[in-house]
Design an enzyme around this catalytic site. Structure first.
Site, short mmCIF file in Angstrom:
data_model
loop_
_atom_site.label_atom_id
_atom_site.label_comp_id
_atom_site.label_asym_id
_atom_site.label_seq_id
_atom_site.Cartn_x
_atom_site.Cartn_y
_atom_site.Cartn_z
N HIS A 1 -6.80 -4.70 1.23
CA HIS A 1 -7.38 -5.26 0.00
C HIS A 1 -6.32 -5.41 -1.07
O HIS A 1 -5.39 -4.60 -1.16
CB HIS A 1 -8.56 -4.41 -0.49
CG HIS A 1 -8.22 -2.98 -0.83
ND1 HIS A 1 -7.77 -2.60 -2.08
CD2 HIS A 1 -8.26 -1.85 -0.10
CE1 HIS A 1 -7.58 -1.29 -2.09
NE2 HIS A 1 -7.85 -0.81 -0.89
N ASP B 1 -7.29 -5.78 -4.38
CA ASP B 1 -7.79 -5.27 -5.66
C ASP B 1 -7.36 -3.82 -5.85
O ASP B 1 -7.05 -3.11 -4.89
CB ASP B 1 -9.32 -5.39 -5.73
CG ASP B 1 -10.04 -4.71 -4.57
OD1 ASP B 1 -9.48 -4.69 -3.47
OD2 ASP B 1 -11.14 -4.18 -4.79
N GLU C 1 -12.75 -4.41 -2.29
CA GLU C 1 -12.91 -3.13 -1.58
C GLU C 1 -13.21 -2.00 -2.55
O GLU C 1 -13.99 -1.10 -2.25
CB GLU C 1 -11.64 -2.82 -0.79
CG GLU C 1 -11.85 -1.81 0.33
CD GLU C 1 -11.71 -0.37 -0.09
OE1 GLU C 1 -12.15 0.51 0.68
OE2 GLU C 1 -11.19 -0.08 -1.18
N GLU C 2 -12.59 -2.05 -3.72
CA GLU C 2 -12.72 -0.94 -4.67
C GLU C 2 -13.99 -1.00 -5.51
O GLU C 2 -14.29 -0.05 -6.21
CB GLU C 2 -11.49 -0.89 -5.61
CG GLU C 2 -10.16 -0.69 -4.89
CD GLU C 2 -9.95 0.75 -4.42
OE1 GLU C 2 -10.91 1.53 -4.44
OE2 GLU C 2 -8.83 1.06 -4.00
N GLU D 1 -5.45 1.65 4.72
CA GLU D 1 -5.78 2.60 3.63
C GLU D 1 -4.86 3.82 3.68
O GLU D 1 -4.40 4.21 4.76
CB GLU D 1 -7.24 3.07 3.79
CG GLU D 1 -8.29 2.04 3.44
CD GLU D 1 -8.31 1.64 1.97
OE1 GLU D 1 -7.73 2.36 1.14
OE2 GLU D 1 -8.89 0.59 1.68
N HIS E 1 -5.56 6.20 -7.09
CA HIS E 1 -6.54 6.11 -8.19
C HIS E 1 -6.15 6.98 -9.39
O HIS E 1 -6.92 7.14 -10.32
CB HIS E 1 -7.96 6.50 -7.72
CG HIS E 1 -8.53 5.56 -6.69
ND1 HIS E 1 -9.88 5.40 -6.50
CD2 HIS E 1 -7.95 4.73 -5.80
CE1 HIS E 1 -10.11 4.52 -5.54
NE2 HIS E 1 -8.94 4.11 -5.09
#
Ligand code: ZN
Length: 376
Positions: free
Chosen positions: A66, A68, A133-134, A162, A349
């Protein structure tokens, strides 16, 4: 090769593609893949950009990723601008470097290298990249899989980038994930004056036993690959804080179940239905399934990933099914072997997200080895 990975990573990190926006990341990726002969499809659904790219024929390996990223949080806490990537002490800093613009770059550079070196390889290499995805994960991988299934496309091997590594690159890979099922429950009573409880029916008092049953509900004992399924209440609301003379007419309870392959969604719903029946109250329940559990017990991809990690890192990867859901879940309906392997997840994150430069290089080497073992 390392310079190329860093430069592509930086190019992608500079784009503040906060979920579900892509803002041009996939354009850069599409262009590179097109240059090495990939067939490109850009599929936009609402705000989400998706990319399906493929080259070759036969058994298919799909790199899944992803573009994003999650919001940076408090900018003042970052040592540098999260969208101005910078290298310090052999670490590359920037939002999304580990989750997962760094591994996307490693996948692309690995594929470029492989195709240049082995133009007559067997098999088909493909990419499925999304920008949601997020966030809700509703207009991304899930929808593209529907399109691919309608076309009767096969994906034998699904490799998700991931960040699965914990302390050293490749020390942990995911060969499955738990499923996630949420419920919004409302239990009804009869509103009335708190001094005249015989004229009312208190939904809070009446649901306490049900809540207790819910908390102690044993769904399974887990298995070799999964911990026991767990149920957690995340929300309870009823009445008004400052109104002390009214029995409210209902109570709202939200709970989520992270479940393994020992139980099915249907069995969980049935068990909770029985508890509600025992409670003898009127209720309404809405279920939301975020994903069913999946597991790759064994198979070609698992062996290839493990041996490729060993070749580069000289370590035996642990298999794990912990953590939240990932887009890997959407491939289980295609009967793909699904394995997740990416960078170290310690800073994902977080403020000052970073990745060791050397890990980017080594991850690229591992991806190249996987391609070689599958298609040479
Ligand atoms: Zn991610």
């Amino acid at each position: 090769m390392l310079d190329e990975i860093i430069s592509l990573s930086k190019q992608l990190i500079k784009i503040p593609s906060i979920s579900p926006l892509d803002l041009g990341c996939q354009k850069i990726i599409s262009k590179r893949l097109k240059n090495i002969g990939f067939f490109i499809e850009n599929i936009k659904i609402n705000q989400t950009n998706n990319l399906w790219a493929c080259k070759g024929s036969g058994k298919t390996l799909t790199f899944v990723g992803h573009t994003d990223v999650v919001p940076p949080g408090n900018l003042k806490e970052w040592e540098n601008d999260p969208f101005k990537p910078i290298i310090k002490d052999n670490f590359l800093f920037g939002r999304g470097v580990s989750d997962m613009k760094g591994s996307l770059s490693a996948m692309i550079i690995a594929t470029e290298y492989f195709i240049k070196k082995y133009p007559f390889h067997s098999g088909r290499i493909s990419f499925l990249i999304t920008s949601d995805e997020e966030s809700l994960a509703c207009d991304g991988t899930k929808e593209i899989i529907k399109i691919l299934r309608n076309r009767r496309e096969n994906i034998e091997y699904c490799l998700v980038g991931e960040p699965t590594s914990e302390n050293f690159l490749g020390d942990t890979i995911k060969n499955g994930r738990r499923g996630s099922l949420s419920a919004q429950l409302e239990i009804y009573g009869i509103q009335g004056h708190i001094a005249y409880p015989h004229l009312a029916d208190n939904p809070i008092n009446n649901s306490i036993n049900f809540i207790k049953d819910l908390i102690f509900l044993k769904l399974d004992r887990g298995n070799q690959f999964f911990q026991p399924s767990s149920l957690q209440i995340f929300y309870i609301k009823s009445g008004k804080r400052n109104i002390s003379n009214i029995i409210p007419n209902s109570i709202k309870i939200g709970f989520n179940i992270r479940y393994n392959t020992e139980v099915t969604e249907k069995e969980i719903k049935k068990k909770i239905g029985q508890l509600l029946l025992k409670n003898q109250s009127k209720y309404k329940i809405n279920w939301i399934v975020s994903g069913n559990p999946f597991i790759t017990y064994s198979g070609t991809l698992l062996e290839v990933v493990k041996s490729s990690i060993y070749k580069v890192q000289k370590l035996h990867a642990n298999l794990s099914t912990s953590g939240g859901t990932s887009d890997g879940r959407f491939f289980s309906c295609m009967n793909s072997e699904i394995i997740e392997l990416g960078l170290i997840n310690k800073t994902i994150h977080k403020i000052n997200e970073c990745s060791q430069i050397n890990d980017l290089y080594k991850l690229c080497k591992i991806y190249i080895n996987i391609l070689k073992k599958l298609f040479i």
